[in-house]
Design an enzyme around this catalytic site. Structure first.
Site, PDB file in Angstrom:
ATOM      1  N   ASN A  44      10.907  -4.280 -20.871  1.00 40.12           N
ATOM      2  CA  ASN A  44      11.324  -5.674 -20.916  1.00 40.12           C
ATOM      3  C   ASN A  44      10.161  -6.568 -21.367  1.00 40.12           C
ATOM      4  O   ASN A  44       9.056  -6.455 -20.855  1.00 40.12           O
ATOM      5  CB  ASN A  44      11.803  -6.089 -19.519  1.00 40.12           C
ATOM      6  CG  ASN A  44      12.385  -7.493 -19.491  1.00 40.12           C
ATOM      7  OD1 ASN A  44      11.719  -8.469 -19.807  1.00 40.12           O
ATOM      8  ND2 ASN A  44      13.646  -7.592 -19.104  1.00 40.12           N
ATOM      9  N   HIS A  55      15.224  -7.121 -23.603  1.00 36.53           N
ATOM     10  CA  HIS A  55      15.331  -6.280 -22.414  1.00 36.53           C
ATOM     11  C   HIS A  55      14.809  -4.882 -22.779  1.00 36.53           C
ATOM     12  O   HIS A  55      14.595  -4.583 -23.967  1.00 36.53           O
ATOM     13  CB  HIS A  55      16.789  -6.224 -21.944  1.00 36.53           C
ATOM     14  CG  HIS A  55      17.248  -7.467 -21.222  1.00 36.53           C
ATOM     15  ND1 HIS A  55      18.446  -7.542 -20.553  1.00 36.53           N
ATOM     16  CD2 HIS A  55      16.648  -8.669 -21.058  1.00 36.53           C
ATOM     17  CE1 HIS A  55      18.568  -8.745 -20.008  1.00 36.53           C
ATOM     18  NE2 HIS A  55      17.497  -9.447 -20.298  1.00 36.53           N
ATOM     19  N   GLU A  57      16.199  -1.904 -22.816  1.00 34.48           N
ATOM     20  CA  GLU A  57      17.064  -1.100 -23.679  1.00 34.48           C
ATOM     21  C   GLU A  57      17.019  -1.617 -25.115  1.00 34.48           C
ATOM     22  O   GLU A  57      17.025  -0.847 -26.083  1.00 34.48           O
ATOM     23  CB  GLU A  57      18.512  -1.124 -23.162  1.00 34.48           C
ATOM     24  CG  GLU A  57      18.697  -0.577 -21.755  1.00 34.48           C
ATOM     25  CD  GLU A  57      18.569  -1.646 -20.675  1.00 34.48           C
ATOM     26  OE1 GLU A  57      17.752  -2.593 -20.841  1.00 34.48           O
ATOM     27  OE2 GLU A  57      19.284  -1.549 -19.653  1.00 34.48           O
ATOM     28  N   SER A  82      20.400  -0.672 -14.142  1.00 38.71           N
ATOM     29  CA  SER A  82      21.770  -0.771 -14.655  1.00 38.71           C
ATOM     30  C   SER A  82      21.830  -1.766 -15.821  1.00 38.71           C
ATOM     31  O   SER A  82      21.357  -2.892 -15.705  1.00 38.71           O
ATOM     32  CB  SER A  82      22.672  -1.229 -13.501  1.00 38.71           C
ATOM     33  OG  SER A  82      24.015  -1.283 -13.889  1.00 38.71           O
ATOM     34  N   CYS A  84      22.620  -4.588 -18.393  1.00 38.15           N
ATOM     35  CA  CYS A  84      23.312  -5.893 -18.375  1.00 38.15           C
ATOM     36  C   CYS A  84      24.359  -5.939 -19.493  1.00 38.15           C
ATOM     37  O   CYS A  84      24.406  -5.051 -20.343  1.00 38.15           O
ATOM     38  CB  CYS A  84      22.292  -7.011 -18.550  1.00 38.15           C
ATOM     39  SG  CYS A  84      21.850  -7.310 -20.280  1.00 38.15           S
ATOM     40  N   CYS A  87      22.791  -5.486 -23.087  1.00 35.91           N
ATOM     41  CA  CYS A  87      22.340  -4.114 -23.391  1.00 35.91           C
ATOM     42  C   CYS A  87      23.528  -3.162 -23.437  1.00 35.91           C
ATOM     43  O   CYS A  87      23.556  -2.247 -24.266  1.00 35.91           O
ATOM     44  CB  CYS A  87      21.308  -3.668 -22.360  1.00 35.91           C
ATOM     45  SG  CYS A  87      19.826  -4.711 -22.386  1.00 35.91           S
TER      46      CYS A  87
END
Lengths: 150, 150
Positions: A44, A55, A57, A82, A84, A87
């Site tokens: 991130n 982010h 990912e 997890s 968002c 992503c």
């Protein structure tokens, strides 16, 4: 893929999260694996690059570069948190079918939507991932809430 | 907001798309408006920055910088093309409630999902937007399909 492999790749994602923390950022990391090889990695960059879109990912997807659709489908995304809606949307756009999630206790992303579209999700609830996020949220709640649009 | 305003802001988004085209890229542009003022703008950077995540909306969101959640809710996104799952996911993450779409004839994004979450969508089906995309897809189908993960 065996559980042992999941743990090894997740450790690489945690290494990315720790790089993010060490550079003043939110400790979320990600690696992307194709045919057993890590071909994308990132963390991130909300703080470091002052970016609302980077982010973990997204950083890993950008770092990985362009793949053909059949290769995207064979990738597995290892993310410490997890994913968002943004992503998850990127994962849906590129047709990635496998995600291994470090934890979804401190934040629950778009897992229902991903599952409904046939994406395979494995949630490890890894204590190191949970600890990293809990500590960061406690110390910097304003940065964290900004990152998830709250 | 009046239709006249929609057209004026969409023209700014088209200007962004044309900047993208002039620099060798995919002609999709976006501006983000808060209280009548354009506070973010950008175009697709798939070719120019070799980035799979820098769609027009993502570029505009990053260019705009960080907002508080109440300001995100008051923003309107003007994009020349129907927003893909990634860009729709970003819009959902940040809680943006209004989107004006130049066209959804050459590509239909996540409009159903956005609507189901209460986002207001206006589709102009602007002939200039359609023409820009049709011409680009005809000339560079491989770049376009790569951009949308196909």
């Amino acid at each position: 893929m065996s559980e042992a492999n999941h743990d090894a790749y997740m450790q690489e994602a945690i290494n990315e999260a720790r790089k993010g923390l060490a550079t003043g950022g939110i400790p979320v990391g990600c690696v992307i694996v194709l045919n057993g090889e890590i071909i994308g990695r990132g963390y991130n960059q909300h703080v470091q690059q002052n970016s609302v879109i980077k982010h973990a990912e997204m950083s890993a997807l950008e770092n990985m570069g362009k793949l053909c659709s059949t290769d995207y489908q064979k990738c597995t995304v290892y993310t410490t948190l997890s994913p968002c809606p943004m992503c998850s949307g990127a994962i849906r756009l590129f047709g990635i079918k496998n995600i291994v999630i470090g934890e979804n206790k401190t934040f629950l992303g778009d897992e229902s939507l991903l599952k409904s579209e046939g994406v395979s999700l494995v949630v490890l609830n890894n204590l190191e991932c949970i600890g990293l996020m809990n500590q960061f949220i406690q110390q910097h709640p304003e940065i964290w809430h900004e990152d998830i649009g709250q």
